[in-house]
Enzyme design. Structure first.
Site, mmCIF file in Angstrom:
data_model
loop_
_atom_site.group_PDB
_atom_site.id
_atom_site.type_symbol
_atom_site.label_atom_id
_atom_site.label_comp_id
_atom_site.label_asym_id
_atom_site.label_seq_id
_atom_site.Cartn_x
_atom_site.Cartn_y
_atom_site.Cartn_z
ATOM 1 N N TRP A 42 0.852 -1.197 0.000
ATOM 2 C CA TRP A 42 0.000 0.000 0.000
ATOM 3 C C TRP A 42 0.885 1.243 0.000
ATOM 4 O O TRP A 42 2.076 1.126 0.269
ATOM 5 C CB TRP A 42 -0.925 0.008 1.237
ATOM 6 C CG TRP A 42 -2.184 0.797 0.976
ATOM 7 C CD1 TRP A 42 -2.516 2.014 1.483
ATOM 8 C CD2 TRP A 42 -3.258 0.406 0.112
ATOM 9 N NE1 TRP A 42 -3.745 2.403 0.979
ATOM 10 C CE2 TRP A 42 -4.210 1.437 0.133
ATOM 11 C CE3 TRP A 42 -3.499 -0.721 -0.696
ATOM 12 C CZ2 TRP A 42 -5.383 1.388 -0.622
ATOM 13 C CZ3 TRP A 42 -4.673 -0.776 -1.444
ATOM 14 C CH2 TRP A 42 -5.598 0.277 -1.387
ATOM 15 N N ASP A 83 0.335 11.182 -0.404
ATOM 16 C CA ASP A 83 -0.703 12.213 -0.356
ATOM 17 C C ASP A 83 -2.053 11.587 -0.007
ATOM 18 O O ASP A 83 -2.175 10.366 0.091
ATOM 19 C CB ASP A 83 -0.771 12.954 -1.694
ATOM 20 C CG ASP A 83 -1.318 12.088 -2.821
ATOM 21 O OD1 ASP A 83 -0.948 10.893 -2.902
ATOM 22 O OD2 ASP A 83 -2.124 12.582 -3.623
ATOM 23 N N GLU A 131 -3.237 8.752 -1.950
ATOM 24 C CA GLU A 131 -2.438 7.529 -1.797
ATOM 25 C C GLU A 131 -1.620 7.193 -3.037
ATOM 26 O O GLU A 131 -1.418 6.030 -3.354
ATOM 27 C CB GLU A 131 -3.350 6.336 -1.454
ATOM 28 C CG GLU A 131 -4.440 6.667 -0.473
ATOM 29 C CD GLU A 131 -5.128 5.439 0.083
ATOM 30 O OE1 GLU A 131 -5.984 4.889 -0.617
ATOM 31 O OE2 GLU A 131 -4.798 5.020 1.204
ATOM 32 N N GLU A 132 -1.188 8.215 -3.768
ATOM 33 C CA GLU A 132 -0.501 7.945 -5.029
ATOM 34 C C GLU A 132 0.918 8.488 -5.098
ATOM 35 O O GLU A 132 1.773 7.902 -5.758
ATOM 36 C CB GLU A 132 -1.313 8.543 -6.194
ATOM 37 C CG GLU A 132 -2.629 7.821 -6.400
ATOM 38 C CD GLU A 132 -3.560 8.504 -7.400
ATOM 39 O OE1 GLU A 132 -4.481 7.838 -7.870
ATOM 40 O OE2 GLU A 132 -3.355 9.703 -7.683
ATOM 41 N N GLU A 144 -18.671 7.388 -4.920
ATOM 42 C CA GLU A 144 -17.439 8.175 -4.872
ATOM 43 C C GLU A 144 -17.397 9.180 -6.022
ATOM 44 O O GLU A 144 -16.996 10.325 -5.850
ATOM 45 C CB GLU A 144 -16.248 7.225 -4.961
ATOM 46 C CG GLU A 144 -14.902 7.890 -4.935
ATOM 47 C CD GLU A 144 -13.777 6.862 -5.029
ATOM 48 O OE1 GLU A 144 -13.559 6.300 -6.133
ATOM 49 O OE2 GLU A 144 -13.121 6.602 -4.001
#
Ligand SMILES: *[C@@H]1O[C@H](CO)[C@@H](O)[C@H](O)[C@H]1NC(C)=O
Ligand SMILES: *[C@@H]1O[C@H](CO)[C@@H](O)[C@H](O)[C@H]1NC(C)=O
Ligand SMILES: *[C@@H]1O[C@H](CO)[C@@H](O)[C@H](O)[C@H]1NC(C)=O
Ligand SMILES: *[C@@H]1O[C@H](CO)[C@@H](O)[C@H](O)[C@H]1NC(C)=O
Ligand SMILES: *[C@@H]1O[C@H](CO)[C@@H](O)[C@H](O)[C@H]1NC(C)=O
Ligand SMILES: *[C@@H]1O[C@H](CO)[C@@H](O)[C@H](O)[C@H]1NC(C)=O
Ligand SMILES: *[C@@H]1O[C@H](CO)[C@@H](O)[C@H](O)[C@H]1NC(C)=O
Ligand SMILES: *[C@@H]1O[C@H](CO)[C@@H](O)[C@H](O)[C@H]1NC(C)=O
Length: 570
Positions: free
Chosen positions: A138, A194, A197-198, A420
């Site tokens: 992750w 960030d 999550e990238e 989303e």
């Protein structure tokens, strides 16, 4: 809804439109609250197996599987419930709030791939809903989590203290709060993934919420008679660092220092609304929603989506438009996000609230472009609430803000469920269903529109003492880049690199070099002083980028003055 662009642009009677928005809010508000509660254990109907007080990001278990709890989403969600408890708007969830603090203080102690509680584990972004560690690969660590969790805990702690329950705060909440604050104080100057999550670099949202957590933490520590000197010192340094994300041309906060994107990102709008302090007026040093920097940033961010989403076609250039995380996004199709539209509306409602409280609004050279969307004749200056210009502008801005709610309304399916994203092509809801954060973002936008604002966190009157009293006045060195490169007709040489002034590795915003001394191509830029920088040149021809070969060029800029680089093309 078809007329909304025209209505906002012309500033015509918008009462019908406002009425649509009001009726959406009266139906969607209760649905959003239920949507939040359904996703929280132990009794949430869509959170089977989640422990008491644990927030499931979405009940979706495949494509995408969000049946986990994220520290960020959960903290932002409970922040809404806690703010509503504090304001007296809804006192029915205090038991759940207690469950939340117990569960996430417990999660702090769970050893995970980021480490143990004392060796970095607090930066772990997500856990299983039974409070055990997720050990798959992750984007970790994500250092906004401890800041947002401690901010939620502190808001609740301050409420309990106001109810004469300091003992519980001191004995039960403070130890957990201190763990998070100490983590923030020790690690804010490390890179982080960030909020999407990238990208692993420094991230504006993370820095902004870290700063707020340290200020809130310092004040609580002081109330409890605990040492707060480290939090104060670090908060000062974090505030200095926060200033460095500003990109003066075309006037926006670069969301991440890495990643090779434009840096235009909902990250920055979320930072502004989640660090809104109604007592701080329109201070730009903390990027308050009505500050000139935040308004300029908002325009740059919104405009970056106008041309790329089909759902925005036909919408006037100064009316509300669908917005997403960042224009380069491709995740699940790279669509508009409900929470991004709500965030834009919320920033504007925050701004309107403050202007109303202070009885005036100011336009600076930096925010002029934002205001010209609503009055092409707008000019820099201060406008009292009694002036026609104030009435004109705030009326148009309220309609503009409502326009973002109206777009979400248009793309909310019957039943009111908020996924989303909605499709950039035709507005169909897509990606994770019943996203807790979408519902939470609806609630905060609706609350702010109704004039309900969070408490102050001490942003009022803050100044930086880092040798840069104002953004834009940081120490820079003038660097001349020059490279000898023979080109053919139709070719141009561009420069990009690791700092904002070098477009943060973007090829679309890169710096075009001058042919004044052809075959030497050159340009002179102001770059941060004494800073290690990497950069590269490329040829652009018919939209095709051809890079100079590896490696990247690297220099450390001088402490002051100017320097010239005579590069050889490689
Ligand atoms: C969950 O449901 C159980 C059984 O009805 C009840 O005892 C408990 O108080 C509920 N918990 C919360 C947080 O609502
Ligand atoms: C927690 O949940 C995960 C994922 O569902 C599962 O694999 C694990 O066995 C559970 N652990 C406990 C202690 O229940
Ligand atoms: C203090 O607050 C905690 C958490 O809500 C509660 O369990 C406790 O009963 C309260 N104590 C007093 C004296 O109010
Ligand atoms: C650490 O702080 C310095 C000084 O503000 C800054 O230049 C640097 O980019 C920061 N690094 C990270 C990873 O936050
Ligand atoms: C209000 O805005 C409109 C539209 O831009 C403009 O034409 C008009 O002059 C403004 N009125 C005042 C009093 O500033
Ligand atoms: C540029 O490079 C060419 C070919 O290598 C060389 O002949 C020429 O002298 C160089 N010009 C300058 C100004 O350095
Ligand atoms: C050059 O820098 C970019 C941006 O950081 C990076 O993606 C790339 O891998 C670097 N290239 C080399 C050869 O190090
Ligand atoms: C580059 O050339 C300029 C002008 O000839 C000179 O002043 C400068 O020192 C050179 N820079 C380097 C790093 O060699």
């Amino acid at each position: 809804m078809l007329l909304q662009g025209a209505l906002a642009t012309l500033g015509l009677c918008t009462s019908v439109f406002a009425q649509d928005v009001s009726s959406y809010i009266s139906s969607e508000g209760p649905i959003a609250l239920t949507g939040v509660l359904n996703n929280i254990g132990p009794n949430g109907s869509k959170a089977p197996g989640a422990d008491a007080g644990v927030v499931v990001a979405s009940p979706s278990t495949s494509n995408p599987n969000y049946f986990y709890t994220w520290i960020r989403d959960s903290s932002l969600t409970f922040q809404v419930l806690i703010d509503r408890l504090v304001s007296g708007q809804d006192t029915s969830n205090q038991g759940l709030i207690d469950d939340f603090t117990v569960a996430y203080a417990n999660i702090q102690q769970v050893t995970n791939p980021s480490g143990s509680v004392s060796s970095g584990g607090l930066g772990e972004p997500k856990f299983y809903v039974n409070e055990t560690a997720f050990d798959g690969s992750w984007g970790r660590p994500q250092r906004d989590g401890p800041a947002l969790r401690s901010t939620a805990f502190i808001t609740y702690a301050n409420y309990l203290i106001s109810k004469n329950n300091q003992t519980y705060v001191q004995n039960t909440l403070w130890p957990a709060i201190k763990l998070d604050l100490d983590y923030v104080a020790a690690n804010w100057n490390q890179t982080t993934f960030d909020l999407w999550e990238e990208i692993q670099s420094s991230s504006f949202f993370t820095t902004a919420v870290q700063h707020k957590a340290l200020r809130l933490g310092s004040a609580l520590a002081s109330t409890l008679g605990e040492d707060h000197s480290t939090y104060d010192t670090q908060a000062g340094d974090v505030l200095c660092f926060l200033q460095s994300y500003w990109n003066p041309s075309p006037g926006y906060m670069t969301a991440n220092t890495g990643g090779g994107r434009s840096g235009k990102d909902a990250n920055t709008v979320l930072a502004s609304i989640h660090t809104f302090d109604p007592a701080a007026a329109c201070d730009s040093v903390t990027f308050q929603p009505c500050s000139d920097l935040a308004l300029s940033n908002l325009k740059t961010y919104v405009d970056s989506f106008r041309e790329i989403y089909t759902v925005n076609s036909g919408i006037s250039a100064s009316a509300a438009a669908a917005v997403g995380r960042y224009p380069e996004d491709v995740y699940q199709g790279g669509n508009p996000w409900y929470l991004a539209l709500f965030a834009v509306a919320e920033q504007l409602y925050d701004a309107l609230y403050v202007w109303d409280q202070q009885g005036s609004l100011s336009i600076s050279d930096i925010s002029l472009g934002f205001f010209k969307q609503f009055d092409s004749g707008a000019a820099s200056g201060s406008y009292a609430s009694s002036s026609a210009e104030y009435t004109n502008l705030t009326g148009a801005i309220k309609s503009f803000a409502d326009g973002f709610i109206a777009l979400n309304a248009k793309y909310t399916p019957s039943g009111g469920g908020l996924a989303e994203q909605f499709s950039r092509d035709d507005g169909t809801p897509t990606s994770a269903v019943d996203l807790t954060w979408s519902y939470a973002s609806a609630l905060t936008a609706f609350d702010r529109r109704a004039g309900s604002v969070p408490g102050s966190w001490g942003a009022k009157g803050l100044t930086t003492s880092c040798g840069q009293s104002k953004i834009g006045e940081s120490t820079t060195t003038s660097v001349t880049f020059s490279v000898n490169k023979t080109t053919s007709l139709g070719q141009a040489i561009y420069l990009t690199g690791s700092v904002a002034a070098l477009s943060s590795w973007s090829t679309s915003n890169a710096v075009l070099l001058s042919t004044l001394d052809y075959p030497v191509w050159s340009t002179t830029l102001n770059l941060p002083s004494s800073t290690a920088i990497t950069y590269k040149y490329f040829v652009l021809e018919n939209g095709q980028v051809t890079w100079e070969s590896d490696p990247n060029n690297s220099i450390t800029t001088a402490a002051s003055g100017s320097q010239t680089l005579n590069d050889t093309w490689h």
